[in-house]
Design a protein around this motif. Structure first.
Motif, mmCIF file in Angstrom:
data_model
loop_
_atom_site.group_PDB
_atom_site.id
_atom_site.type_symbol
_atom_site.label_atom_id
_atom_site.label_comp_id
_atom_site.label_asym_id
_atom_site.label_seq_id
_atom_site.Cartn_x
_atom_site.Cartn_y
_atom_site.Cartn_z
ATOM 1 N N GLU A 1 6.857 -6.730 -11.413
ATOM 2 C CA GLU A 1 5.823 -5.703 -11.394
ATOM 3 C C GLU A 1 5.422 -5.456 -9.947
ATOM 4 O OE1 GLU A 1 3.059 -8.186 -14.067
ATOM 5 O OE2 GLU A 1 4.797 -9.303 -13.352
ATOM 6 N N CYS A 2 4.861 -4.271 -9.685
ATOM 7 C CA CYS A 2 4.410 -3.951 -8.323
ATOM 8 C C CYS A 2 3.014 -3.362 -8.410
ATOM 9 C CB CYS A 2 5.333 -2.918 -7.682
ATOM 10 S SG CYS A 2 6.932 -3.609 -7.206
ATOM 11 N N ILE A 3 2.155 -3.771 -7.482
ATOM 12 C CA ILE A 3 0.782 -3.259 -7.490
ATOM 13 C C ILE A 3 0.380 -2.777 -6.095
ATOM 14 C CG2 ILE A 3 -0.009 -4.561 -9.513
ATOM 15 C CD1 ILE A 3 -1.135 -6.689 -7.682
ATOM 16 N N ASN A 4 -0.502 -1.747 -6.125
ATOM 17 C CA ASN A 4 -1.009 -1.159 -4.880
ATOM 18 C C ASN A 4 -2.504 -1.468 -4.789
ATOM 19 O OD1 ASN A 4 -1.978 0.462 -2.846
ATOM 20 N ND2 ASN A 4 -0.848 2.297 -3.492
ATOM 21 N N PRO A 5 -2.928 -2.222 -3.774
ATOM 22 C CA PRO A 5 -4.351 -2.593 -3.664
ATOM 23 C C PRO A 5 -5.285 -1.380 -3.722
ATOM 24 C CG PRO A 5 -3.049 -3.746 -2.003
ATOM 25 C CD PRO A 5 -2.127 -2.777 -2.682
ATOM 26 N N GLN A 6 -4.786 -0.216 -3.296
ATOM 27 C CA GLN A 6 -5.639 0.984 -3.278
ATOM 28 C C GLN A 6 -5.919 1.537 -4.680
ATOM 29 O OE1 GLN A 6 -3.075 3.118 -0.642
ATOM 30 N NE2 GLN A 6 -4.092 2.380 1.207
ATOM 31 N N ASP A 7 -5.182 1.027 -5.682
ATOM 32 C CA ASP A 7 -5.393 1.491 -7.054
ATOM 33 C C ASP A 7 -6.490 0.714 -7.776
ATOM 34 O OD1 ASP A 7 -3.389 3.311 -6.742
ATOM 35 O OD2 ASP A 7 -1.854 2.121 -7.775
ATOM 36 N N TYR A 8 -7.105 -0.257 -7.118
ATOM 37 C CA TYR A 8 -8.104 -1.112 -7.786
ATOM 38 C C TYR A 8 -9.433 -1.010 -7.053
ATOM 39 C CZ TYR A 8 -3.941 -3.054 -9.947
ATOM 40 O OH TYR A 8 -2.765 -3.192 -10.636
ATOM 41 N N ALA B 1 10.228 1.003 -6.068
ATOM 42 C CA ALA B 1 11.493 1.136 -6.804
ATOM 43 C C ALA B 1 12.511 0.120 -6.289
ATOM 44 C CB ALA B 1 12.031 2.550 -6.656
ATOM 45 N N LYS B 2 12.598 0.020 -4.972
ATOM 46 C CA LYS B 2 13.558 -0.911 -4.376
ATOM 47 C C LYS B 2 13.171 -2.353 -4.680
ATOM 48 C CE LYS B 2 16.890 -0.093 -1.440
ATOM 49 N NZ LYS B 2 17.451 0.917 -0.573
ATOM 50 N N ALA B 3 11.874 -2.647 -4.650
ATOM 51 C CA ALA B 3 11.423 -4.012 -4.939
ATOM 52 C C ALA B 3 11.848 -4.410 -6.351
ATOM 53 C CB ALA B 3 9.912 -4.109 -4.782
ATOM 54 N N LYS B 4 11.747 -3.467 -7.271
ATOM 55 C CA LYS B 4 12.141 -3.761 -8.663
ATOM 56 C C LYS B 4 13.653 -3.946 -8.765
ATOM 57 C CE LYS B 4 8.044 -2.002 -10.906
ATOM 58 N NZ LYS B 4 7.349 -0.853 -11.486
ATOM 59 N N GLU B 5 14.372 -3.151 -7.995
ATOM 60 C CA GLU B 5 15.836 -3.291 -7.948
ATOM 61 C C GLU B 5 16.217 -4.719 -7.509
ATOM 62 O OE1 GLU B 5 18.870 -1.221 -4.961
ATOM 63 O OE2 GLU B 5 17.382 0.206 -5.705
ATOM 64 N N GLY C 1 7.037 4.420 7.556
ATOM 65 C CA GLY C 1 7.207 3.783 6.236
ATOM 66 C C GLY C 1 8.386 4.338 5.461
ATOM 67 N N LYS C 2 9.340 4.973 6.185
ATOM 68 C CA LYS C 2 10.452 5.650 5.492
ATOM 69 C C LYS C 2 11.717 4.817 5.417
ATOM 70 C CE LYS C 2 8.964 10.363 6.194
ATOM 71 N NZ LYS C 2 8.790 11.361 7.234
ATOM 72 N N SER C 3 11.788 3.732 6.197
ATOM 73 C CA SER C 3 13.023 2.939 6.204
ATOM 74 C C SER C 3 12.723 1.518 5.751
ATOM 75 C CB SER C 3 13.604 2.893 7.625
ATOM 76 O OG SER C 3 12.649 2.364 8.529
ATOM 77 N N THR D 1 0.829 -1.208 0.000
ATOM 78 C CA THR D 1 0.000 0.000 0.000
ATOM 79 C C THR D 1 0.865 1.262 0.000
ATOM 80 O OG1 THR D 1 -0.130 -0.362 2.380
ATOM 81 C CG2 THR D 1 -2.066 -0.959 1.102
ATOM 82 N N ASN D 2 2.161 1.110 0.143
ATOM 83 C CA ASN D 2 3.083 2.252 0.117
ATOM 84 C C ASN D 2 3.903 2.158 -1.164
ATOM 85 O OD1 ASN D 2 5.115 4.105 0.443
ATOM 86 N ND2 ASN D 2 5.704 3.442 2.521
ATOM 87 N N LYS D 3 3.542 3.007 -2.146
ATOM 88 C CA LYS D 3 4.186 2.866 -3.457
ATOM 89 C C LYS D 3 5.654 3.304 -3.430
ATOM 90 C CE LYS D 3 2.330 7.190 -5.469
ATOM 91 N NZ LYS D 3 2.972 8.004 -4.437
ATOM 92 N N ASP D 4 6.054 3.980 -2.366
ATOM 93 C CA ASP D 4 7.468 4.345 -2.240
ATOM 94 C C ASP D 4 8.363 3.107 -2.130
ATOM 95 O OD1 ASP D 4 6.562 6.910 -2.242
ATOM 96 O OD2 ASP D 4 6.868 7.259 -0.084
#
Ligand code: PAD
Ligand code: ZN
Ligand code: ZN
Length: 375
Positions: free
Chosen positions: A240-247, A231-235, A366-368, A225-228
């Motif tokens: 692909e990455c998805i946010n449940p709040q976008d659906y 980027a790291k997940a893709k690294e 959710g910053k670290s 739920t935190n799209k920030d």
């Protein structure tokens, strides 16, 4: 060693009450008894499980010295200790390995019966703690208590590691990295070409992704739920990455549509009942495997329609990635030294131990990913 056999006075972060900040206190750490080891901590990570204990989500006796993802150097040992000696670099094991019980002797299982995590007593094996503060005995956390300049652990809860290892990095092998990576490669046994979904892209979830990638998964879908975190997940290898709040439909349906009926392997690495259900239903009804890693809120239950499992789905959970800790930790440190996987990108912040409350604030905001506290 100058301090062997003596009580050591040092600083520790004591949690007196849940939902309150840690207090840095002067404490006394008694000498290790027989089959115990006193460790000078060098570095420790902040894992969400420490936060679950600090908030009361995960119930443990108080007051307590938390922390379970650390690395340090043996200061002294009690009588009869043979596997480590003063001066050795070590990682404390929050899930011990006695080597004798039914579970330790089982080829696949790892949750040794001597653990202090299923029903925490907050003590060492003999039922007492070596910590005192202001005349009060202070509890141990998960056989480890790494938020202290010195800690005492049972010999079955410590592993000797390579003398050359950088403790401020390999401390993550004490929990987050190993739990995530092992859940994929050792416990779920992710297969080459498979599809995977990882719910929760914190330090543990990202380590699941490292494991899925190592195992040769073709698709790795990160869910957060935190799209920030994307980027790291893709690294690390998320395709692909998805946010449940976008659906405007449940995320498990989105996963089913994306992957021809559901992923082969799903991992819940958040610690919520709703995401545990979504991860279960989002894996394929006949051939999917769903793994619970997140620690659920205290005393909450799920109601499950058995039809979800009757078709062949597998639902299981694991502590410490299914690894037998005392055997696996030195090997994982050797693998890190041989550059088989990275740890550095998981460490977003390094703070002096005294700034522990700042480290927890970063996690809660959710910053670290991982904050490493150094002593
Ligand atoms: P973390 O807080 O760094 O990561 C959790 C992630 O979940 C964050 O990125 C959140 O944004 C995300 N998240 C929160 N709510 C949702 C939601 N509704 N849907 C999707 N994503 C969401 O924690 P961590 O990586 O340190 O630990 C994750 C869990 O694993 C936590 O419950 C911890 O207690 C547990 C754990 N288990 C073991 C074990 O041995 N089983 C070991 C270590 C940690
Ligand atoms: Zn055992
Ligand atoms: Zn942990």
């Amino acid at each position: 060693m100058g301090t062997a056999g003596e009580v050591i006075k040092c600083k520790a972060a004591v949690l007196w009450e849940t939902q309150k900040p840690f207090s840095i206190e002067d404490i006394e750490v008694a000498a290790p008894k027989a089959h115990e080891v006193r460790i000078k901590m060098v570095a420790t990570g902040i894992c969400r499980t420490d936060d679950h204990a600090a908030t009361g989500n995960f119930v443990t006796p108080l007051p307590i010295v938390l922390g379970h993802e650390g690395a340090g150097i043996v200061e002294s040992v009690g009588e009869g200790v043979t596997s480590v000696k003063p001066g050795d670099k070590v990682i404390p094991l929050f899930s011990p390995q006695c080597g004798k019980c039914r579970v330790c002797n089982h080829p696949e299982s790892n949750l040794c019966i001597k653990n202090d995590l299923v029903q925490p007593r907050g003590t060492l094996l003999d039922g007492t703690s070596r910590f005192t503060c202001k005349g009060k005995s202070i509890h141990n956390f998960l056989s480890t208590s790494t938020y202290s300049q010195y800690t005492v652990v049972d010999e079955i809860a410590v592993a000797k590691i390579d003398d050359a290892s950088p403790l401020e990095k390999v401390c993550l092998i004490g929990c987050g990295f190993t739990t995530g990576y092992g859940s994929a490669v050792q416990f779920a046994k992710v297969t080459r070409g498979s599809s995977c979904a990882v719910f929760g892209l914190g330090g543990v979830g990202l380590s699941v992704i490292i494991g899925c990638k190592t195992a040769g998964a073709a698709r790795i879908i990160g869910v957060d739920t935190n799209k920030d975190k994307f980027a790291k997940a893709k690294e690390f290898g998320a395709t692909e990455c998805i946010n449940p709040q976008d659906y405007n439909k449940p995320i498990e349906e989105v996963l089913q549509e994306m992957t021809d009926g559901g992923v082969d392997f799903s991992f819940e690495v958040v610690g919520r009942l709703d995401t545990m259900m979504s991860a279960l239903v989002g894996c394929h009804a006949a051939c999917g495997v769903s793994v619970i890693i997140g620690v659920p809120p205290n005393a909450q239950n799920l109601s499950v329609n058995p039809m979800l499992l009757l078709g062949g789905r597998t639902w299981k959970g694991a502590i410490f990635g299914g690894f037998k800790s005392k055997d696996a930790v030195p090997k994982l440190v050797a693998d890190f030294m041989a550059k088989k996987f990275p740890l550095e990108p998981l460490i977003t912040h390094v703070l002096p131990f005294e700034k522990i409350n700042e480290g927890f604030d970063l996690l809660r905001a959710g910053k670290s990913i991982r904050t490493v506290l150094t002593f």
